[in-house]
Design a protein around this motif. Sequence first.
Motif, mmCIF file in Angstrom:
data_model
loop_
_atom_site.group_PDB
_atom_site.id
_atom_site.type_symbol
_atom_site.label_atom_id
_atom_site.label_comp_id
_atom_site.label_asym_id
_atom_site.label_seq_id
_atom_site.Cartn_x
_atom_site.Cartn_y
_atom_site.Cartn_z
ATOM 1 N N ALA A 156 -13.980 -0.958 0.533
ATOM 2 C CA ALA A 156 -14.741 -1.761 1.519
ATOM 3 C C ALA A 156 -14.509 -0.980 2.915
ATOM 4 C CB ALA A 156 -14.768 -2.837 1.501
ATOM 5 N N ALA A 157 -13.172 -0.752 3.320
ATOM 6 C CA ALA A 157 -12.745 -0.492 4.598
ATOM 7 C C ALA A 157 -13.287 1.072 4.663
ATOM 8 C CB ALA A 157 -11.245 -0.697 4.580
ATOM 9 N N ALA A 158 -12.921 1.840 3.735
ATOM 10 C CA ALA A 158 -13.330 3.245 3.842
ATOM 11 C C ALA A 158 -14.976 3.352 4.068
ATOM 12 C CB ALA A 158 -12.856 3.985 2.531
ATOM 13 N N ARG A 159 -15.718 2.481 3.056
ATOM 14 C CA ARG A 159 -17.246 2.589 3.403
ATOM 15 C C ARG A 159 -17.430 2.160 4.747
ATOM 16 N NH1 ARG A 159 -18.237 0.180 -2.601
ATOM 17 N NH2 ARG A 159 -18.402 2.144 -3.504
ATOM 18 N N ASP A 160 -16.893 1.106 5.472
ATOM 19 C CA ASP A 160 -16.869 0.474 6.864
ATOM 20 C C ASP A 160 -17.023 1.295 7.880
ATOM 21 O OD1 ASP A 160 -17.145 -1.967 8.588
ATOM 22 O OD2 ASP A 160 -15.349 -1.088 8.940
ATOM 23 N N GLN A 161 -15.976 2.435 7.657
ATOM 24 C CA GLN A 161 -15.585 3.459 8.432
ATOM 25 C C GLN A 161 -16.431 4.792 8.239
ATOM 26 O OE1 GLN A 161 -13.157 3.048 11.421
ATOM 27 N NE2 GLN A 161 -13.948 0.876 10.624
ATOM 28 N N ASN A 162 -17.396 4.776 7.411
ATOM 29 C CA ASN A 162 -18.007 5.985 6.998
ATOM 30 C C ASN A 162 -17.165 7.015 6.655
ATOM 31 O OD1 ASN A 162 -20.420 4.567 7.614
ATOM 32 N ND2 ASN A 162 -20.498 4.634 9.777
ATOM 33 N N LEU A 163 -16.284 6.852 5.984
ATOM 34 C CA LEU A 163 -15.300 7.955 5.521
ATOM 35 C C LEU A 163 -15.707 8.816 4.493
ATOM 36 C CD1 LEU A 163 -11.853 6.592 6.378
ATOM 37 C CD2 LEU A 163 -12.921 8.130 7.718
ATOM 38 N N ALA A 164 -15.376 9.915 4.062
ATOM 39 C CA ALA A 164 -15.636 10.728 2.681
ATOM 40 C C ALA A 164 -14.431 10.431 1.960
ATOM 41 C CB ALA A 164 -15.681 12.221 3.133
ATOM 42 N N ARG B 36 -7.232 4.249 9.758
ATOM 43 C CA ARG B 36 -8.460 3.587 9.960
ATOM 44 C C ARG B 36 -8.451 2.566 8.852
ATOM 45 N NH1 ARG B 36 -12.497 7.930 11.341
ATOM 46 N NH2 ARG B 36 -14.128 6.441 10.929
ATOM 47 N N ILE B 37 -8.544 3.071 7.469
ATOM 48 C CA ILE B 37 -8.559 2.220 6.370
ATOM 49 C C ILE B 37 -7.609 1.021 6.405
ATOM 50 C CG2 ILE B 37 -8.470 2.026 4.090
ATOM 51 C CD1 ILE B 37 -9.654 5.021 3.956
ATOM 52 N N LEU B 38 -6.311 1.568 6.897
ATOM 53 C CA LEU B 38 -5.219 0.458 6.838
ATOM 54 C C LEU B 38 -5.390 -0.656 7.808
ATOM 55 C CD1 LEU B 38 -1.804 2.996 6.596
ATOM 56 C CD2 LEU B 38 -2.839 1.262 4.958
ATOM 57 N N GLU B 39 -5.801 -0.109 9.126
ATOM 58 C CA GLU B 39 -6.179 -1.263 10.079
ATOM 59 C C GLU B 39 -7.368 -2.135 9.968
ATOM 60 O OE1 GLU B 39 -7.026 1.491 13.413
ATOM 61 O OE2 GLU B 39 -4.808 1.843 13.570
ATOM 62 N N VAL C 12 0.783 -1.095 -0.162
ATOM 63 C CA VAL C 12 -0.088 0.033 -0.032
ATOM 64 C C VAL C 12 0.916 1.273 0.037
ATOM 65 C CG1 VAL C 12 -1.732 1.025 1.158
ATOM 66 C CG2 VAL C 12 -1.529 -1.244 1.257
ATOM 67 N N GLY C 13 0.865 1.919 -1.067
ATOM 68 C CA GLY C 13 1.602 3.346 -1.375
ATOM 69 C C GLY C 13 0.639 4.660 -0.720
ATOM 70 N N VAL C 14 0.885 4.978 0.492
ATOM 71 C CA VAL C 14 0.172 6.155 0.810
ATOM 72 C C VAL C 14 0.969 7.521 0.520
ATOM 73 C CG1 VAL C 14 -0.837 7.418 3.030
ATOM 74 C CG2 VAL C 14 -0.257 4.904 3.037
#
Length: 260
Positions: A149-157, A243-246, A88-90
């Motif tokens: 999917a992780a971003a959606r799970d965390q309700n992130l914009a 949070r997405i990474l975790e 994963v490149g941040v």
Amino acid sequence: MSISGHNPPVGIIGGTGLTTLSGLQIQTERPVDTPWGQPSSALVEGLLGDQAVVFLSRHGNPHRIPPHQVNYRANLQALHDAGVRTVVGVNAVGGIHLEMGPAHIVIPDQIIDYTWGRASTFFEGELDETTHIDFTWPYTETARQLLIAAARDQNLAFSDFGVYGATQGPRLETAAEVVRLERDGCDLVGMTGMPEAALAAELGMNYVCLALVVNHAAGKSDHIITMAEIEAAIDQGMSGIKRILEVSMSDLGALTPQFS
């Protein structure tokens, strides 16, 4: 080599704003060397949740290596040698697309390379044959979907699309250059997306970009870009990146590499 657990380790390359990763239970921190020289930083190996992780700071720790002088080949080779098969490149980026303002998270699906003079391939020197990799889709789609999917799970914009324009740096772009980038179809502009993605592909590694918009691109706001603006966006948005990474780590670790 796998640090622990069932899955091979996931590599995380941290850019501006992510020189360390909170929540990482560090097991070892070791300098390494490669046939391409030394990577930007020591490899920090540990666990993020139950998933083995190898973290590498792209610009060094402290942040000292400019984008055009990063040893991308050594970074990717070091991760590969440590057993990493998914990276994963941040990336900290500027936003061109109207919806991609400061602190917005983007999981891009394409890239255009505007860099020059960088060591951009492992395939050079005395080769037995010329090798051409398929780079139609620069980001591994299965890995992208896991981040989405992780971003959606965390309700992130966030945005689940985007064309990343990779520029040379270290200066920021002119307003006219951003107009050209937008005309070319770019939604984001950054300085480290290439050759990192292509080198991962040459090694057969899964690769995905997780981008944080830290400023409006040049000419896209009514003021000049300042470090204060960038730092504020990092402070606001980096918690979502972490949070997405975790959330996605274990699933990313279970991905099958493109080839061994």
